[in-house]
Design a protein around this motif. Sequence first.
Motif, short mmCIF file in Angstrom:
data_model
loop_
_atom_site.label_atom_id
_atom_site.label_comp_id
_atom_site.label_asym_id
_atom_site.label_seq_id
_atom_site.Cartn_x
_atom_site.Cartn_y
_atom_site.Cartn_z
N TYR A 111 -7.16 8.72 -5.28
CA TYR A 111 -6.23 7.59 -4.84
C TYR A 111 -6.89 6.33 -5.10
N GLU A 112 -8.13 6.20 -4.90
CA GLU A 112 -8.89 4.93 -4.88
C GLU A 112 -9.04 4.76 -6.52
N ILE A 127 1.08 4.23 -2.65
CA ILE A 127 0.71 5.92 -2.37
C ILE A 127 1.83 6.56 -2.92
N THR A 175 -12.05 14.42 -3.73
CA THR A 175 -11.16 14.47 -2.64
C THR A 175 -9.95 13.45 -3.12
N TRP A 176 -8.74 13.87 -2.37
CA TRP A 176 -7.68 13.09 -2.71
C TRP A 176 -7.97 11.53 -2.54
N GLN A 177 -8.52 11.24 -1.31
CA GLN A 177 -8.83 9.86 -1.34
C GLN A 177 -9.47 9.42 -2.52
N GLN A 178 -10.68 9.81 -3.06
CA GLN A 178 -11.25 9.44 -4.29
C GLN A 178 -10.46 9.14 -5.41
N GLU A 221 0.87 -1.42 -0.01
CA GLU A 221 0.00 0.03 -0.02
C GLU A 221 0.93 1.26 0.07
#
Length: 106
Positions: free
Chosen positions: A35-36, A7, A30-33, A3
Amino acid sequence: MGENMEIDDFKAFVRTIPSVKDDVVSGRYTWQQLYEFYVLYGENDKMWDPYKKPQMDLSGILDIVKNVDLNALSKSFDGIQKILDLVSGFVVKDDQKPQQKQWYDD
């Protein structure tokens, strides 16, 4: 451990498309979206295409100039110059027509 590698890869990828930050700041993603999405679909997905549009910087301009065929460009300019000379020849001839004398031109 895998992981962290993803990243790091994502961070490196995002650095190549700095315009993606605008959509995060505006709240579109979002950065999370992002990244996913990166993990699921990879960096070659069409989703990233708008961010990959070429950005003209000095090195990009230099690459373009370096690959220009100067002989072909010179021939093009010569052709354009000939056309301009031809057109200007017509314009000058029209302007140099003898004027008819008017009754007040003594």
